[in-house]
Scaffold this motif. Structure first.
Motif, PDB file in Angstrom:
ATOM      1  N   GLU A   1       0.878   9.876  -7.868  1.00  0.00           N
ATOM      2  CA  GLU A   1       1.202  11.277  -7.617  1.00  0.00           C
ATOM      3  C   GLU A   1       1.647  11.493  -6.167  1.00  0.00           C
ATOM      4  OE1 GLU A   1      -1.105  10.136  -9.547  1.00  0.00           O
ATOM      5  OE2 GLU A   1      -1.293  11.376 -11.338  1.00  0.00           O
ATOM      6  N   VAL A   2       1.026  10.754  -5.243  1.00  0.00           N
ATOM      7  CA  VAL A   2       1.410  10.856  -3.829  1.00  0.00           C
ATOM      8  C   VAL A   2       2.869  10.409  -3.652  1.00  0.00           C
ATOM      9  CG1 VAL A   2       0.911  10.026  -1.484  1.00  0.00           C
ATOM     10  CG2 VAL A   2      -0.962  10.402  -3.113  1.00  0.00           C
ATOM     11  N   LEU A   3       3.203   9.298  -4.279  1.00  0.00           N
ATOM     12  CA  LEU A   3       4.563   8.770  -4.168  1.00  0.00           C
ATOM     13  C   LEU A   3       5.570   9.729  -4.803  1.00  0.00           C
ATOM     14  CD1 LEU A   3       3.865   5.000  -5.010  1.00  0.00           C
ATOM     15  CD2 LEU A   3       4.007   6.077  -2.763  1.00  0.00           C
TER      16      LEU A   3
ATOM     17  N   ASP B   1       0.824  -1.216   0.000  1.00  0.00           N
ATOM     18  CA  ASP B   1       0.000   0.000   0.000  1.00  0.00           C
ATOM     19  C   ASP B   1       0.861   1.271   0.000  1.00  0.00           C
ATOM     20  OD1 ASP B   1       0.990   0.239   2.543  1.00  0.00           O
ATOM     21  OD2 ASP B   1      -0.898  -0.257   3.551  1.00  0.00           O
ATOM     22  N   THR B   2       0.192   2.389  -0.077  1.00  0.00           N
ATOM     23  CA  THR B   2       0.873   3.672  -0.192  1.00  0.00           C
ATOM     24  C   THR B   2       1.827   3.923   0.970  1.00  0.00           C
ATOM     25  OG1 THR B   2      -1.234   4.448  -1.090  1.00  0.00           O
ATOM     26  CG2 THR B   2       0.452   6.122  -0.661  1.00  0.00           C
ATOM     27  N   GLU B   3       1.340   3.725   2.186  1.00  0.00           N
ATOM     28  CA  GLU B   3       2.152   4.019   3.370  1.00  0.00           C
ATOM     29  C   GLU B   3       3.468   3.254   3.360  1.00  0.00           C
ATOM     30  OE1 GLU B   3       1.951   6.342   5.612  1.00  0.00           O
ATOM     31  OE2 GLU B   3       0.264   6.992   4.361  1.00  0.00           O
TER      32      GLU B   3
ATOM     33  N   GLU C   1       6.260  12.770  -2.603  1.00  0.00           N
ATOM     34  CA  GLU C   1       7.191  12.456  -1.519  1.00  0.00           C
ATOM     35  C   GLU C   1       8.622  12.331  -2.058  1.00  0.00           C
ATOM     36  OE1 GLU C   1       6.539  12.483   1.571  1.00  0.00           O
ATOM     37  OE2 GLU C   1       8.326  11.568   2.470  1.00  0.00           O
TER      38      GLU C   1
ATOM     39  N   ARG D   1      -1.431   2.591 -10.720  1.00  0.00           N
ATOM     40  CA  ARG D   1      -1.598   2.997  -9.315  1.00  0.00           C
ATOM     41  C   ARG D   1      -2.156   4.405  -9.226  1.00  0.00           C
ATOM     42  NH1 ARG D   1       1.438  -0.226  -5.029  1.00  0.00           N
ATOM     43  NH2 ARG D   1       0.497   1.356  -3.696  1.00  0.00           N
ATOM     44  N   GLN D   2      -3.260   4.529  -8.502  1.00  0.00           N
ATOM     45  CA  GLN D   2      -3.888   5.836  -8.352  1.00  0.00           C
ATOM     46  C   GLN D   2      -3.100   6.725  -7.395  1.00  0.00           C
ATOM     47  OE1 GLN D   2      -6.316   6.857 -10.358  1.00  0.00           O
ATOM     48  NE2 GLN D   2      -5.969   4.853 -11.299  1.00  0.00           N
ATOM     49  N   ASP D   3      -2.221   6.110  -6.575  1.00  0.00           N
ATOM     50  CA  ASP D   3      -1.456   6.919  -5.615  1.00  0.00           C
ATOM     51  C   ASP D   3      -0.095   7.344  -6.166  1.00  0.00           C
ATOM     52  OD1 ASP D   3      -0.209   4.485  -5.692  1.00  0.00           O
ATOM     53  OD2 ASP D   3      -0.244   4.132  -3.534  1.00  0.00           O
TER      54      ASP D   3
ATOM     55  N   TRP E   1       5.066   1.986   0.795  1.00  0.00           N
ATOM     56  CA  TRP E   1       5.960   2.502  -0.245  1.00  0.00           C
ATOM     57  C   TRP E   1       6.596   3.816   0.186  1.00  0.00           C
ATOM     58  CZ3 TRP E   1       8.463   0.028  -3.688  1.00  0.00           C
ATOM     59  CH2 TRP E   1       7.920  -1.084  -4.331  1.00  0.00           C
TER      60      TRP E   1
END
Ligand code: SF4
Ligand code: SF4
Lengths: 100, 387
Positions: free
Chosen positions: B84-86, B51-53, B89, B80-82, B55
């Protein structure tokens, strides 16, 4: 075709006298872990020597080879005329596609 | 040659330098089905995708260890929809971030949002320069969209690498591929010779080009390289089967490269998971620091104390590190053997036999596409092939 060196036509234009900038997608940053400046670009890293970093950091989209050499000469007056060294380093950097 | 009379074996104790590269394989999901895909054939049976966290923690820990280049890959990372979040960071942490994509799942808006997130560069891969062939290899209609996406990538202001994966069926189109790269204003072109791992190994008989094809391609590549010097960098590497020396694989095992798979397995290279007798650590159970510095898996082939003859006494061992461990295993069954691509290897004939076997294989032989169904079906077959 395997004998001798084949000469291919090229449009390559060597280092120019105008303003220099870092090539697209290139940046310099200091790295704590490596203890030096690094040049980063798509899928690549080069660890820079102190003098290489010093010169490349002057490449700002405004200054020319002459300006950069003058700046280095001002920074290190005790080292004699650095113009030739600066130019030859920038020529290499240009041929490698680091600056444009 | 002795230094201070120390036994020469002390020089074999490797100094562990920090990793420079983190390759994050974010997912094995992919809308395409490339027959040359280097993902493991048994991917469908692997553990749960992280999951995102988790990664985010991997990104932070690896950066703290010194990792600089971040590859966001897969599968298709855009799934992966996340993403942009990755990327956000990664930017904050000071990575140079590279998205390695087929372009499927991209649109102009997403290219812009990745730019805002701070992504540094995008590599778009093509299966061919010709629409029908591209789509045949990819196993879906993809070509037109890829061309549009390459334009969108440039329009969003990214430096772009175009990657063409080369093999027997498309090598004759090299000129067209390079012309397409010029048209799309690629900054770099990677003419990526298929490497025979994973799915590509299953399909090797159908994919390996002939020596004549390779030599012809080299001439074309050299011509374009000279012509485009200073404008577009072109990388072309001859398939190592046709070389006399192996590639310095991964620049040495555990030397610069850390790969994390979708389920968190940490590997020193793409194909290492197949090696027997290994327990590869997982980032959910161990810290990146432990993995990199003290795990058995990352230390096993560091330095050169593990080498056997002819590598052990070879003057070139610091240059190519004895080649690729996975290739050695695939051909000889022994991951510590000399990569048989090397003509000093007593088993070089195995590579020559693979070349001959490919030569007599006709285009009628069916290609095995990379998809979950075939993954289940061919997992066992590959195990046989690597014996
Ligand atoms: S090689 Fe093809 S199938 Fe494999 S991950 Fe890349 S795009 Fe998907
Ligand atoms: S014998 Fe080993 S070290 Fe020597 S060239 Fe061959 S692969 Fe490299």
């Amino acid at each position: 075709m395997s004998e001798g060196k084949v000469e291919y036509a090229t449009d390559y234009k060597p280092l120019h006298d105008g303003s220099l900038k870092l090539a697209r997608g290139h940046r310099i940053q200091f790295e704590q872990v490596q203890g030096c400046d690094v040049l980063l670009y798509p899928e690549g890293v080069v660890q820079l020597s102190e003098s290489a970093a010093m010169i490349l950091k002057q490449v700002d989209g405004q200054r020319t080879v002459i300006d950069i050499a003058a700046e280095l000469n001002r920074m290190f007056p005790e080292d004699g005329d650095l113009t030739a060294d600066v130019r030859s380093f920038l020529e290499v950097a240009h041929a490698r596609g680091w600056i444009a | 040659m002795h230094e201070g009379g120390l036994p020469s074996s002390t020089s074999a104790i490797p100094l562990i330098k920090p990793p420079l590269w983190l390759l994050a394989e974010l997912t094995y999901a992919c809308p395409l089905q490339c027959a040359y895909c280097s993902n493991p054939v048994d991917y469908a049976g692997h553990g749960k995708t992280m999951d995102t966290e988790t990664w985010l923690r991997v990104l932070r820990d690896a950066r703290q260890m010194g990792a600089l280049q971040l590859g966001l890959s897969g599968g298709e990372p855009l799934v992966r929809q996340d993403l942009e979040v990755l990327v956000t960071e990664a930017t904050k942490l000071g990575y140079y971030s590279n998205l390695i994509t087929s372009g499927i799942g991209m649109d102009a808006a997403r290219a812009r949002s990745l730019k805002v997130a701070g992504l540094d560069h995008i590599q778009v891969s093509f299966q061919s320069s010709e629409a029908n062939q591209n789509d045949e290899i990819a196993g879906m209609r993809a070509y037109a969209h890829k061309v549009d996406m390459a334009r969108a990538v440039k329009a969003a202001g990214f430096p772009m690498v175009l990657c063409f994966v080369l093999h027997r069926d498309n090598l004759h189109r090299l000129r067209e591929m390079l012309d397409l790269a010029i048209e799309l204003e690629a900054d770099y072109v990677e003419l990526a010779t298929t490497q025979y791992y994973g799915w590509a190994l299953l399909n090797r008989d159908r994919l390996l080009p002939t020596l004549e094809q390779v030599r012809e391609a080299e001439i074309v590549a050299n011509e374009y390289q000279a012509r485009l010097k200073g404008k577009m960098d072109i990388y072309f590497v001859v398939p190592d089967y046709y070389e006399k020396r192996p590639k310095p694989c991964m620049n040495g095992w555990g030397s610069v490269f850390l790969l994390v798979t979708p389920d968190g397995t940490a590997l020193p290279c793409h194909a290492a998971r197949q090696l027997p007798g290994f327990e590869f650590p997982n980032v959910q159970a161990s810290s990146i620091k432990e993995i990199w510095q003290t795990s058995d898996a990352f230390n096993r082939f560091r330095g050169n104390a593990w080498m056997k003859e002819p590598c052990a006494s070879c003057p070139e061992k610091e240059k190519d590190f004895g080649g690729c461990r996975c290739q050695a295993f695939q051909f000889t069954g022994d991951a510590a053997a000399t990569d048989p691509v090397c003509d000093k290897s007593p088993l070089r004939h195995l590579v020559d036999e693979a070349i001959s076997s490919a030569r007599i294989t006709t285009i009628e032989k069916p290609i095995i596409f990379r998809n979950p169904k075939n993954s289940d079906r061919h997992t066992i077959k590959l195990a046989e092939l690597t014996r």
